[in-house]
Design a protein around this motif. Structure first.
Motif, PDB file in Angstrom:
ATOM      1  N   THR B 126      32.561  39.630  44.070  1.00 43.28           N
ATOM      2  CA  THR B 126      32.486  38.261  44.582  1.00 43.28           C
ATOM      3  C   THR B 126      33.391  38.157  45.800  1.00 43.28           C
ATOM      4  O   THR B 126      34.549  38.557  45.741  1.00 43.28           O
ATOM      5  N   ASP B 127      32.837  37.641  46.897  1.00 45.58           N
ATOM      6  CA  ASP B 127      33.625  37.446  48.098  1.00 45.58           C
ATOM      7  C   ASP B 127      34.357  36.103  47.976  1.00 45.58           C
ATOM      8  O   ASP B 127      33.725  35.046  47.947  1.00 45.58           O
ATOM      9  N   LEU B 128      35.667  36.168  47.911  1.00 46.57           N
ATOM     10  CA  LEU B 128      36.473  34.974  47.658  1.00 46.57           C
ATOM     11  C   LEU B 128      36.392  33.982  48.823  1.00 46.57           C
ATOM     12  O   LEU B 128      36.593  32.785  48.635  1.00 46.57           O
ATOM     13  N   SER B 129      36.104  34.468  50.031  1.00 47.19           N
ATOM     14  CA  SER B 129      36.034  33.554  51.180  1.00 47.19           C
ATOM     15  C   SER B 129      34.742  32.760  51.160  1.00 47.19           C
ATOM     16  O   SER B 129      34.752  31.540  51.248  1.00 47.19           O
ATOM     17  N   GLY B 131      32.329  32.777  48.712  1.00 42.87           N
ATOM     18  CA  GLY B 131      31.814  32.388  47.410  1.00 42.87           C
ATOM     19  C   GLY B 131      30.488  33.053  47.083  1.00 42.87           C
ATOM     20  O   GLY B 131      29.859  32.731  46.086  1.00 42.87           O
ATOM     21  N   HIS B 132      30.050  33.989  47.936  1.00 45.88           N
ATOM     22  CA  HIS B 132      28.804  34.705  47.677  1.00 45.88           C
ATOM     23  C   HIS B 132      29.109  36.063  47.051  1.00 45.88           C
ATOM     24  O   HIS B 132      30.238  36.540  47.091  1.00 45.88           O
ATOM     25  N   PRO B 152      39.836  37.436  37.805  1.00 48.99           N
ATOM     26  CA  PRO B 152      40.960  36.608  38.226  1.00 48.99           C
ATOM     27  C   PRO B 152      42.103  36.638  37.201  1.00 48.99           C
ATOM     28  O   PRO B 152      41.848  36.663  36.001  1.00 48.99           O
ATOM     29  N   ILE B 153      43.302  36.598  37.685  1.00 50.33           N
ATOM     30  CA  ILE B 153      44.554  36.644  36.915  1.00 50.33           C
ATOM     31  C   ILE B 153      44.806  38.037  36.353  1.00 50.33           C
ATOM     32  O   ILE B 153      45.852  38.634  36.606  1.00 50.33           O
ATOM     33  N   PRO B 157      43.052  40.606  43.460  1.00 48.03           N
ATOM     34  CA  PRO B 157      41.884  40.751  44.333  1.00 48.03           C
ATOM     35  C   PRO B 157      42.031  41.989  45.211  1.00 48.03           C
ATOM     36  O   PRO B 157      43.140  42.437  45.475  1.00 48.03           O
ATOM     37  N   LEU B 164      38.750  39.005  50.801  1.00 47.83           N
ATOM     38  CA  LEU B 164      39.264  39.445  49.508  1.00 47.83           C
ATOM     39  C   LEU B 164      38.085  39.477  48.542  1.00 47.83           C
ATOM     40  O   LEU B 164      37.294  38.541  48.484  1.00 47.83           O
ATOM     41  N   ILE B 166      36.719  39.944  44.490  1.00 41.64           N
ATOM     42  CA  ILE B 166      37.107  39.927  43.080  1.00 41.64           C
ATOM     43  C   ILE B 166      35.884  40.249  42.219  1.00 41.64           C
ATOM     44  O   ILE B 166      34.797  40.530  42.740  1.00 41.64           O
ATOM     45  N   VAL B 170      31.822  36.795  38.389  1.00 39.44           N
ATOM     46  CA  VAL B 170      32.121  35.390  38.648  1.00 39.44           C
ATOM     47  C   VAL B 170      30.899  34.667  39.235  1.00 39.44           C
ATOM     48  O   VAL B 170      30.559  33.567  38.808  1.00 39.44           O
ATOM     49  N   VAL B 171      30.225  35.288  40.194  1.00 44.18           N
ATOM     50  CA  VAL B 171      29.034  34.635  40.763  1.00 44.18           C
ATOM     51  C   VAL B 171      27.743  35.402  40.495  1.00 44.18           C
ATOM     52  O   VAL B 171      26.658  34.901  40.768  1.00 44.18           O
TER      53      VAL B 171
END
Lengths: 337, 295
Positions: B126-129, B131-132, B152-153, B157, B164, B166, B170-171
């Motif tokens: 998942t690209d944190l910038s 969201g894709h 996450p946690i 990342p 960044l 992750i 997530v997506v």
């Protein structure tokens, strides 16, 4: 030096529309459903949006809301006429202490204990019971539904009959902070985990037009490696994707109108600044609604056709769903027929 | 040649699911025993790890994957998810979880590059910038897996240029659209990402478990949409397993027999009928035991 007051100007004075309410209702396939999203303290945005809607001839046939939005639904559903005044009193008094009661220190001290939530919902129940007179959905003047998430299955569930306050508690049971609520032998938590913007449920329940009263958002969290920043960012991404999918579904089935909301709000559990957030929402939404009406205005005597199935918004509210872009019918600022 | 045939290229898609992902070993073995082999493998998070083990040597997948999961099960530094979470929250500790996982992965892949694998392998992050999702196709295998599994946690990342990255789950917990992007004309999903738990299990949850469960529901809510979309263009067979504790890495391999049973049930349902020698699953649509929500 005199303080400069910020008071929204009459919209007619700005030449946005003739005197009298903005005419939109005849464009909307019935039943018209107001969809109220969740958002904690950002729920005050809906108060501003409802003020703007009150300057039009739009009246809802049904209401559905999640979390903070479910409270707005109950207040509007209980008495649409007094809802705006009552919401102003609610939002001027709501704060974290009337929701969770305990001081934050005692909440944090229980963090290490194995219990179902950090706070209990006794205070929240008392607060809701003091705001609302109705005790059951059946006592409301408009059909309303509160959306919660089934804790075991993760499915969104709409409650529309029986105990009103318990359903509102379930709909706003922030996971971890407030306890899951038992209804008919099942556990429910905040609708944010399944349908924080319940537009899809509104369509499934027969809406002919969906009017979305979202709750705005914070400034985007910067991309950084610290665990709290990553979690905040991920939360923002997941929320936007969930809303985007709900809007994509709704706007393939019925006309879906998304009122504009402020995008620079404070933290979702910060109850200061609710008044200015509501006022900003009011100003954004009333010009939007005037523009939407102007875009569909017909010469006197001619009947305008019903709105087509599409997404009516200033711009794409969320970027994540490729379908959403195809459905967008942009409402231009200052549009004239 | 298998009796159950698919339009080519066929992709195996491995969902996330933490400890539950071990069930994919059983699912995948059954597919191989029925002679079904993919040209592409795609995975998110723990699923990406299985996918990569498969892509390295499909013939030896079962034993190699059991060995890797068995090693993780005995590593106390990794098996306590809650301890990893606390380490992550304390900051800096998340690097330690990453280092431990890297050690286990390095034992299998050494310094292999994705291009050296026997089968085309895509790890999803998942690209944190934006969201894709981000497809990792041209990287060191261990690096791509550490990135795809950077939950996450629990783990930090991973930098990628100025972005960044992750955990892919997530997506894209069920990365079917990434399989389509890689050119798949048919897909078999080994799905272990379900977020449902037993009614009895929610009775005794602590506040942090309620929070974690809400978070997994929020993530899982995307699977319906992704599967519905992919199945409009190609046949998508889903073998979905919803049992097993996702947080119990120590007993992860216990899920394998159930994975085998479900895979046999789903795939044998696609077997040729009326005395035919083979059956081609060519019509786009959703096959298997995943129930889509109402449309």
């Amino acid at each position: 030096m005199a303080t400069q007051l910020h008071v929204p100007k009459p919209i007619a004075a700005a030449g946005m529309r003739p005197r009298g309410p903005v005419q939109l209702q005849s464009l909307l396939p019935r039943p018209v459903t107001f969809v109220m999203a969740g958002g904690g303290a950002h729920g005050c945005v809906q108060w501003g949006l409802l003020q703007a809607l009150a300057e039009t001839d739009i009246t809802p046939d049904a209401l559905i809301g999640t979390s903070a939005g479910s409270l707005t639904c109950a207040i509007v559903g209980e008495d649409p006429l007094s809802a705006l005044s009552r919401l102003s009193y609610v939002w001027s008094q709501l704060d974290l202490d009337v929701l969770v009661g305990d001081s934050w220190m005692s909440i944090l001290s229980s963090a290490t204990k194995r219990r179902r939530s950090l706070a209990d919902n006794t205070t929240e129940r008392e607060t809701l019971e003091s705001i609302l007179v109705a005790r059951a959905f059946e006592e409301l003047q408009l059909p309303a539904a509160a959306v919660a998430t089934d804790l075991a299955t993760g499915k969104a569930t709409a409650f529309d009959s029986g105990d009103l306050v318990t359903a509102l508690l379930a709909s706003s049971a922030i996971p971890g902070m407030l306890p899951p609520v038992t209804i008919n032998g099942r556990y429910y938590i905040d609708g944010l985990a399944s349908a924080n913007l319940p537009a899809r449920l509104a369509v499934e329940r027969g809406a002919g037009t969906v009017i979305v009263l979202d709750t705005g958002s914070r400034e985007p969290v910067p991309v950084a490696t610290s665990p709290t920043k990553v979690v905040a960012r991920v939360n923002g991404i997941l929320n936007a994707r969930q809303r985007s999918a709900a809007l994509a579904f709704a706007s393939t089935h019925v006309p879906t109108i998304v009122l504009p909301t402020p995008q620079n709000l404070g933290a979702a559990l910060n109850f200061r600044g609710t008044m200015s957030a509501a006022s900003a929402s009011y100003e954004l939404a009333r010009t939007f609604l005037a523009d939407l009406a102007a875009q569909h205005e017909r010469p006197t005597g001619a009947t305008a056709p019903l709105l087509e199935t599409a997404l009516y918004a200033r711009r794409l509210p969320y970027e994540h769903d490729p379908d959403l872009r195809e459905h967008l019918c942009p409402v231009e600022s200052g549009a004239r027929p | 040649m298998s009796q159950i045939r698919f339009p080519r290229p066929l992709a195996f898609v491995f969902s996330g699911g933490l400890a539950r992902s071990a069930a994919q070993i059983g699912m995948c073995e059954v597919a191989l025993e029925l002679g079904i082999k993919p040209e592409i493998v795609v995975g998110s998070s723990t699923g990406a790890i299985n996918a990569a083990v498969f892509a390295k040597d499909p013939e030896n997948f079962g034993p190699a994957a059991r060995d890797l999961w068995g090693g993780v099960a005995q590593d106390k530094a990794l098996t306590s998810i809650w301890r990893s979470t606390l380490r992550g929250l304390a900051g800096g500790g998340s690097t330690r979880t990453q280092t431990m996982l890297r050690k286990h992965l390095h034992r299998v892949f050494l310094d292999m590059h994705q291009s050296e694998l026997a089968i085309n392998f895509v790890a999803v992050a998942t690209d944190l910038s934006s969201g894709h999702s981000a497809a990792i196709e041209n990287s060191n295998v261990v690096d791509s897996l550490i990135t795809s599994a950077a939950f996450p946690i629990i783990m930090a990342p991973m930098p990628d240029g100025k972005d960044l990255l992750i955990d892919g789950s997530v997506v894209a917990g069920v990365p079917v659209s990434q399989a389509l992007a890689a050119g798949a004309k048919s897909i078999i999903v080994f799905d272990t990402g379900a977020s449902e738990v037993n009614d009895d299990d929610v009775e005794s949850l602590g506040w942090y478990e309620v929070l974690a469960l809400a978070f997994t529901h929020l993530i899982r809510g995307q699977a319906d949409h992704d599967l519905a979309l992919a199945s409009t263009s190609v046949p998508v067979v889903v073998i979905s397993q919803a049992t097993g504790n996702p947080f119990s890495l120590r007993r992860a391999v216990d899920a394998i027999p159930e994975g085998r049973r479900l895979a046999a049930e789903v795939l044998l349902d696609l077997a040729p009928r009326h005395g035919k020698d083979f059956r081609v699953i060519s019509k786009p649509g959703l096959y298997g035991n995943y129930a889509l929500g109402p449309d």
